[in-house]
Motif scaffolding. Sequence first.
Motif, PDB file in Angstrom:
ATOM      1  N   UNK A   1     -15.175  -2.211 -54.969  1.00  0.00           N
ATOM      2  CA  UNK A   1     -14.147  -1.799 -55.923  1.00  0.00           C
ATOM      3  C   UNK A   1     -12.790  -1.772 -55.221  1.00  0.00           C
ATOM      4  N   UNK A   2     -11.765  -2.150 -55.998  1.00  0.00           N
ATOM      5  CA  UNK A   2     -10.397  -2.188 -55.497  1.00  0.00           C
ATOM      6  C   UNK A   2      -9.549  -1.288 -56.388  1.00  0.00           C
ATOM      7  N   UNK A   3      -8.842  -0.351 -55.763  1.00  0.00           N
ATOM      8  CA  UNK A   3      -7.995   0.582 -56.494  1.00  0.00           C
ATOM      9  C   UNK A   3      -6.549   0.377 -56.042  1.00  0.00           C
ATOM     10  N   UNK A   4      -5.757  -0.225 -56.928  1.00  0.00           N
ATOM     11  CA  UNK A   4      -4.340  -0.427 -56.668  1.00  0.00           C
ATOM     12  C   UNK A   4      -3.560   0.737 -57.288  1.00  0.00           C
ATOM     13  N   UNK A   5      -2.423   1.065 -56.698  1.00  0.00           N
ATOM     14  CA  UNK A   5      -1.617   2.192 -57.160  1.00  0.00           C
ATOM     15  C   UNK A   5      -0.179   1.994 -56.688  1.00  0.00           C
TER      16      UNK A   5
END
Length: 321
Positions: free
Chosen positions: A107-111
């Motif tokens: 999973x990739x969480x961009x912010x």
Amino acid sequence: MKHLRIAALLAAAVLALLPAPAQAATYPDPVRITGQQIIHDPTVIRLNSGEYAAYSTGGVIGARLSADGRHWNDAGNAFASPPSWWYQYNDTGDPWAPDISYRAGRYWLYYAVSSWGTNHSAIGVATSASGRPGTWTDQGKVFSSETTDSWNAIDPAITSAGGRLWMAFGSYWTGIRMVELNRTTGKAISGATVHHLATRPDAPYAVEGPYILKRGGHYYLFASYDACCAGVNSTYKIRVGRSTSVTGPYVDSAGRSLLSGGGDLLLAGHGRYVGTGGQSVFRDRGQDWLAYHYYDAQDAGTPKLGLNRLAWTASGWPRVA
């Protein structure tokens, strides 16, 4: 009496020729949810475990979990504490508007990290094997903007196209932009071209929060227009356009360019549901779902989670169901 009847008939004939009064747009309410409903700028995904996760602005990327997508529990934050580099962009290490996706077995969480009213901003990324809060490893900065730039590096949204990885982003500062990412690192490629996808003809160019969905032969760009973050005085609404190329040009159903203020109105505030926006789209059991926040006019303008199924017209345009 005869003259009165003739006058009445003439009046009726004239009224019949007049256009019907415009009807106010109506929108379906979000599905009913329970538990922890407070959220802002939600990104939602169904994890491989079968559990639903929602991440949002607030805290150190606020987290919600649900077994069924209807009853939500507060699950703390993505991170226990802010990575140190966030403080280069605001004094409190406050992250905004995350985007979660699954690619290459993780999973990739961009912010985004920024301060209100400035484009001294950056987008970062973290990865996790499970996607659950507390399991994320920060991978650092993806892309940034400075006060000398005409764009603002906030509100990331990731999409794949033709074997390449892309990130749409942006807020005001001439609207929505896009850069290509390295598929291995998930960060902007060196010297990446900054493509322009959408803006408004009128200052302050109030369009932000992009999300891009691939369906059939088109890429659909969803974006939030007008003003957020003012409780019941918010005027956020969601518009959409589409393109056969991920980098545009995007147009609405009337052929108006999103670079010239076009965009079909998908969802606006109605009743208690004020300032609908900060949206993303997720797929669950073959259905597309729109996730967004609204400000509850019956609860002092508290931002809450809205979920509506997306239906598609015969001509290939989304509508809120």
